[in-house]
Every structure is written in C-alpha cells, then in structure tokens.
Write a protein that holds these residues in place. Structure first.
Motif, PDB file in Angstrom:
ATOM      1  N   ARG A 140      22.333  -9.099 -28.750  1.00 49.87           N
ATOM      2  CA  ARG A 140      20.880  -9.210 -28.943  1.00 49.87           C
ATOM      3  C   ARG A 140      20.126  -8.509 -27.821  1.00 49.87           C
ATOM      4  N   ALA A 141      20.562  -8.721 -26.596  1.00 49.88           N
ATOM      5  CA  ALA A 141      19.896  -8.095 -25.451  1.00 49.88           C
ATOM      6  C   ALA A 141      19.991  -6.574 -25.531  1.00 49.88           C
TER       7      ALA A 141
ATOM      8  N   GLY B 171      14.622 -10.398 -19.568  1.00 50.17           N
ATOM      9  CA  GLY B 171      14.604 -11.794 -19.994  1.00 50.17           C
ATOM     10  C   GLY B 171      15.802 -12.147 -20.842  1.00 50.17           C
ATOM     11  N   ALA B 172      16.204 -11.228 -21.705  1.00 48.49           N
ATOM     12  CA  ALA B 172      17.342 -11.480 -22.583  1.00 48.49           C
ATOM     13  C   ALA B 172      18.640 -11.567 -21.784  1.00 48.49           C
ATOM     14  N   TYR B 173      18.749 -10.774 -20.737  1.00 45.70           N
ATOM     15  CA  TYR B 173      19.971 -10.811 -19.944  1.00 45.70           C
ATOM     16  C   TYR B 173      20.070 -12.060 -19.075  1.00 45.70           C
ATOM     17  N   ARG B 174      18.967 -12.763 -18.872  1.00 47.18           N
ATOM     18  CA  ARG B 174      19.051 -14.064 -18.193  1.00 47.18           C
ATOM     19  C   ARG B 174      19.856 -15.044 -19.038  1.00 47.18           C
ATOM     20  N   LEU B 175      19.704 -14.959 -20.365  1.00 43.50           N
ATOM     21  CA  LEU B 175      20.495 -15.812 -21.251  1.00 43.50           C
ATOM     22  C   LEU B 175      21.974 -15.428 -21.189  1.00 43.50           C
ATOM     23  N   VAL B 176      22.260 -14.136 -21.113  1.00 43.60           N
ATOM     24  CA  VAL B 176      23.646 -13.672 -20.959  1.00 43.60           C
ATOM     25  C   VAL B 176      24.245 -14.265 -19.689  1.00 43.60           C
TER      26      VAL B 176
ATOM     27  N   SER C  97      24.541 -13.108 -27.374  1.00 40.76           N
ATOM     28  CA  SER C  97      23.418 -12.837 -26.479  1.00 40.76           C
ATOM     29  C   SER C  97      23.496 -11.426 -25.894  1.00 40.76           C
TER      30      SER C  97
ATOM     31  N   SER D 133      12.110  -5.225 -22.542  1.00 41.60           N
ATOM     32  CA  SER D 133      12.320  -6.630 -22.902  1.00 41.60           C
ATOM     33  C   SER D 133      13.696  -7.158 -22.511  1.00 41.60           C
ATOM     34  N   ARG D 134      14.551  -6.317 -21.992  1.00 45.50           N
ATOM     35  CA  ARG D 134      15.944  -6.720 -21.746  1.00 45.50           C
ATOM     36  C   ARG D 134      16.125  -7.695 -20.601  1.00 45.50           C
TER      37      ARG D 134
ATOM     38  N   LEU E 251      17.405  -4.816 -27.820  1.00 44.21           N
ATOM     39  CA  LEU E 251      15.984  -4.886 -27.482  1.00 44.21           C
ATOM     40  C   LEU E 251      15.525  -3.623 -26.765  1.00 44.21           C
TER      41      LEU E 251
END
Length: 65
Positions: free
Chosen positions: A16-17, A27-32, A13, A24-25, A20
């Motif tokens: 991937r973040a 939202g991706a860092y919320r998964l991290v 994750s 867009s990062r 991006l």
C-alpha cells in the motif's frame, strides 16, 4: 496476533505504501515500521531469528533487523 498474521499485514502495508504518491509515503511507512517492530518483538519472545540458518543471513533473536 500470531507471526503469520503480522507478516501478512506487514506485507500489505508495504504494498500500500509503495502504491502511494511520494508525498504521502512517509505516513504509510510508519505503519510498515509498526508491524516490523511487532514482528521483531514476537520473534524475540519466541526465541527465533529473522532468517533461517541455511540462508546465511541469520539475525539473532532480539536483534534489530
């Protein structure tokens, strides 16, 4: 999930973040952060620290890393 599985998905994750566009990062860092929270919780349940004692950066079990 076991600890290694969580660590694997956490690392994926992060990669991937980072790949991006900046817009867009967030939202991706919320998964991290989600995986980091699960890792911290599991380490606390297991009674282990985030880092081994020999590295000099030991974080007590249950502490936020």
């Amino acid at each position: 999930m076991d600890l290694n599985h969580l660590l694997y998905h956490h690392q994926l994750s992060i990669m991937r973040a980072a790949s991006l566009p900046a817009a867009s990062r967030a939202g991706a860092y919320r998964l991290v952060k989600h995986y980091q929270t699960r890792i911290d919780r599991l380490r606390h349940q297991m009674g282990v620290s985030s880092y081994p004692d020999w590295c000099g950066a030991a974080v007590p079990a249950g502490a936020v890393s």
